[in-house]
Design a protein around this motif. Structure first.
Motif, PDB file in Angstrom:
ATOM      1  N   ASP A 217     -33.543 103.974-103.849  1.00  0.00           N
ATOM      2  CA  ASP A 217     -32.266 104.666-103.703  1.00  0.00           C
ATOM      3  C   ASP A 217     -31.431 104.503-104.961  1.00  0.00           C
ATOM      4  O   ASP A 217     -31.479 103.461-105.638  1.00  0.00           O
ATOM      5  CB  ASP A 217     -31.506 104.098-102.498  1.00  0.00           C
TER       6      ASP A 217
ATOM      7  N   TRP B  27     -23.909 101.001-110.512  1.00  0.00           N
ATOM      8  CA  TRP B  27     -23.507 100.131-109.410  1.00  0.00           C
ATOM      9  C   TRP B  27     -23.365  98.680-109.834  1.00  0.00           C
ATOM     10  O   TRP B  27     -22.752  97.868-109.132  1.00  0.00           O
ATOM     11  CB  TRP B  27     -24.509 100.246-108.262  1.00  0.00           C
TER      12      TRP B  27
ATOM     13  N   TYR C 156     -25.560 105.057 -98.407  1.00  0.00           N
ATOM     14  CA  TYR C 156     -26.844 104.379 -98.623  1.00  0.00           C
ATOM     15  C   TYR C 156     -27.496 104.060 -97.283  1.00  0.00           C
ATOM     16  O   TYR C 156     -28.678 104.359 -97.062  1.00  0.00           O
ATOM     17  CB  TYR C 156     -26.574 103.107 -99.433  1.00  0.00           C
TER      18      TYR C 156
ATOM     19  N   SER D  79     -20.456  95.542-105.233  1.00  0.00           N
ATOM     20  CA  SER D  79     -21.916  95.562-105.236  1.00  0.00           C
ATOM     21  C   SER D  79     -22.473  94.151-105.399  1.00  0.00           C
ATOM     22  O   SER D  79     -21.754  93.213-105.729  1.00  0.00           O
ATOM     23  CB  SER D  79     -22.419  96.451-106.373  1.00  0.00           C
TER      24      SER D  79
ATOM     25  N   ASP E 275     -19.827  97.745-110.179  1.00  0.00           N
ATOM     26  CA  ASP E 275     -19.009  97.927-108.984  1.00  0.00           C
ATOM     27  C   ASP E 275     -18.707  96.559-108.379  1.00  0.00           C
ATOM     28  O   ASP E 275     -19.622  95.797-108.054  1.00  0.00           O
ATOM     29  CB  ASP E 275     -19.769  98.806-107.979  1.00  0.00           C
TER      30      ASP E 275
ATOM     31  N   PRO F 104     -23.804  97.566 -98.688  1.00  0.00           N
ATOM     32  CA  PRO F 104     -24.222  98.916 -99.074  1.00  0.00           C
ATOM     33  C   PRO F 104     -23.205  99.946 -98.603  1.00  0.00           C
ATOM     34  O   PRO F 104     -22.523  99.754 -97.587  1.00  0.00           O
ATOM     35  CB  PRO F 104     -25.563  99.094 -98.358  1.00  0.00           C
ATOM     36  N   SER F 105     -23.088 101.025 -99.333  1.00  0.00           N
ATOM     37  CA  SER F 105     -22.168 102.085 -98.935  1.00  0.00           C
ATOM     38  C   SER F 105     -22.676 102.753 -97.661  1.00  0.00           C
ATOM     39  O   SER F 105     -23.882 102.737 -97.364  1.00  0.00           O
ATOM     40  CB  SER F 105     -22.056 103.129-100.045  1.00  0.00           C
TER      41      SER F 105
ATOM     42  N   GLU G 153     -28.470 103.826-105.293  1.00  0.00           N
ATOM     43  CA  GLU G 153     -27.557 102.694-105.203  1.00  0.00           C
ATOM     44  C   GLU G 153     -28.261 101.374-105.547  1.00  0.00           C
ATOM     45  O   GLU G 153     -27.616 100.411-105.949  1.00  0.00           O
ATOM     46  CB  GLU G 153     -26.940 102.627-103.809  1.00  0.00           C
TER      47      GLU G 153
END
Length: 601
Positions: free
Chosen positions: A403, A411, A375, A417, A414, A371-372, A405
């Motif tokens: 969320d 995402w 996030y 991800s 990504d 997760p970023s 994300e």
């Protein structure tokens, strides 16, 4: 270009629908328009999906179904197509709220009941009751499966399993004979899944199964002249694994660094020794009936302990005096041992690391491995304070699953991800998303073959560090990209091949039973593929249905074509061969072993 436009449409349908026209084809603007086709299907279960009019009225669009399938893949162990359709009709937050209201039957009680039921069956089949031991780990496994087939408490059960991989105990230890204890420990996780993390932390601290597993049951005070010192095992793990981790964290899960750019340890050996003093004096509250007239007390053998009753404090065995904990926290001397424990639990619960530490681990369990920071920070903020309350698990769960994300389609593409789906979650998916041909209503499963193949079953971790480490980095490519892949730690060559063999067994219902029992002579419970056979008339239609169920609408064009090409030749004139059954088996095998299934994006 066409593929990217379709992806954009699936993810952002409102972009196309935001303009208002008096009339146009598609998305429901079909007033006064009729559409016919030469191949209109008329069978009942095709009427809503195969009508020619659905090409323009919006009913044929799968965007919401695929979005819902992806959401449920994160929040449950899997659901069938009818359930996906029902959830798709409401906001996801509404589904979560409805799940919060569903209670679960006691796993501890069910384990005991199933043992008694199994004993009756064993004796009825000619067995000697003295030869049937329990309740053991086997009976907990029976109870777990019975609780998770056809149940409604889908979110609670999913969160309980996630917590079981953070607050770990295991039957793959000297505790394997205590089935009711495992069921009761699972109840603690399940019943607190929607409660407060502080309460959960205190309850697992006092649970006899945790006391037996991490050796703070009968943990004595210091007796220097006899070289007796408090056991440090639980003291270490409640910090390292259950709350704060090894290094100081920022709110976004990143490491705090000192002036030299090095990580800052959260504790040292002296801190472990001080915490070990806290967790002394706990012993049994009640004992099982026994022929030796053993009564409750300190230093009673764990064999006699009632495993579903919290441990109690024996003050004479609790380390006296003050205890110096982290960041200058002092637990004063002269108070009760239980107050010492509550103060220490509160201290760790309120530590600044606990929110990002637990938030990251739950995100990794449910949504994605990497997760970023943003996030993690958003979820940590909710953990720290939701309407003035810290540790509100309902709020944390919502924050994770809702969320952007977790929900935004952007995402999916990504490259950082997604996550590898753990083998046992893939196993649960197959049993929950397809019908079971169950004649006796007993969904008892030991899963021994699967455990040997993958090393995974509920509460079956090889150590307190879980099946895999959350920080595991599979290879140099992951390392160069600064990515983690926890589940890849058990994705070995041997386990991968064994998983393929397992899937082959699941889909070959002619000789394999999906859910089976040991030494009970009960009917087998294979997967029932009958409902899918109708769709198998057309290979592409079948694969599209399987895509909705298992790959969340993310089956690649390449993989889809491979599966369709494998299915289509399975036809012929031999009346002794059920070709539709063969097509379903082939489609299931290929999709359940495809990267699109085992990677959740």
């Amino acid at each position: 270009m066409k593929k990217h436009l379709l992806f954009f449409f699936l993810c952002f349908p409102s972009y196309f629908f935001s303009q208002h026209y008096s009339d146009y084809l598609g998305a429901g603007h079909s007033i006064g328009i009729s559409v016919t086709s030469s191949s209109e299907q008329s069978r009942a279960n095709w009427r809503e999906t195969a009508r020619a009019s659905n090409t323009v009225n919006g009913h044929g669009l799968d965007a919401r179904l695929l979005e819902t399938s992806r959401f449920l893949a994160q929040a449950t162990f899997g659901t069938d197509l009818d359930y996906i359709k029902s959830v798709a009709k409401k906001p996801f937050e509404g589904w979560i709220d409805s799940q919060f209201e569903i209670n679960s039957p006691s796993m501890g009680q069910m384990t005991d009941d199933i043992y008694n039921q199994a004993l009756v069956i064993f004796v009825a089949n000619g067995g000697n009751p003295d030869d049937y031991n329990g309740p053991q780990e086997d009976h907990f496994q029976y109870a777990w499966w019975q609780s998770n087939i056809g149940n409604e408490d889908l979110l609670r059960q999913r969160i309980a399993l996630a917590l079981s991989e953070i607050l770990v105990i295991s039957w793959d230890s000297n505790l394997d004979n205590y089935g009711v204890g495992f069921g009761d420990y699972y109840d603690v996780l399940k019943d607190n899944a929607f409660g407060n993390f502080r309460d959960l932390l205190l309850e697992i601290t006092l649970h006899p199964m945790m006391g037996g597993y991490l050796s703070h049951y009968n943990n004595p005070k210091s007796i220097p002249e006899e070289n007796i010192h408090p056991d440090e095992n639980f003291a270490r793990e409640i910090m390292q694994l259950f709350t704060i981790g090894l290094y100081e964290l920022n709110q976004d899960g990143s490491y705090e660094l000192d002036g030299n750019g090095d990580r800052i340890p959260t504790y040292d050996n002296d801190d472990i020794k001080e915490f070990a003093k806290i967790f002394t004096g706990l012993g049994t509250s009640e004992v099982e009936e026994n022929e030796y007239d053993v009564v409750p007390g300190f230093d009673i053998s764990f064999n006699f302990v009632k495993k579903n009753i919290p441990m109690v404090m024996y003050e004479e065995w609790h380390e006296p005096g003050e205890k110096r904990l982290l960041n200058g926290k002092i637990v004063p001397g002269g108070q009760s041992g239980m107050k010492d424990i509550e103060d220490a639990v509160d201290h760790l619960f309120n530590h600044k690391n606990t929110a990002p530490f637990i938030s990251l681990r739950l995100i990794q369990q449910l949504v994605k491995s990497n997760p970023s920071p943003a996030y993690i920070s958003r979820v940590s903020n909710v953990f720290n304070n939701y309407n003035g309350v810290r540790g509100n698990m309902k709020a944390v769960i919502k924050a994770i699953l809702l969320d952007e994300e977790a929900r935004s389609c952007s995402w999916i593409n990504d490259s950082n991800s997604g996550k590898l789906v753990a083998p046992m979650i893939r196993y649960f998916n197959a049993t929950r998303q397809l019908d079971l041909d169950n004649k006796n209503g007993l969904n008892w499963n030991l899963g021994r073959s699967f455990f040997r193949a993958t090393g995974q079953l509920p509460l079956g971790s090889p150590s307190v560090f879980n099946f895999y480490l959350p920080e595991y980095v599979p290879n140099s490519e992951f390392a160069d990209a600064n990515l983690k892949g926890p589940e890849f730690e058990i994705h070995t060559s041997a386990a991968s091949l064994a998983y393929l063999n397992e899937v082959n067994s699941w889909t070959n219902t002619n000789y394999f039973s999906m859910l089976s029992t040991r030494n009970l002579d009960l009917e087998d419970t294979p997967l029932n593929l009958e409902k899918l056979k109708y769709y198998a008339q057309d290979g592409e239609v079948l694969v599209n249905i399987l895509d909705k169920l298992f790959t969340r609408g993310q089956l690649s064009d390449e993989t889809k074509q491979i599966i369709v090409d494998a299915i289509e030749p399975l036809e012929g004139g031999n009346e002794n061969i059920d070709y539709m059954h063969l097509r379903v088996r082939m489609g299931l095998f290929l999709i359940l072993t495809s990267p699109d299934y085992v990677i959740l994006k």
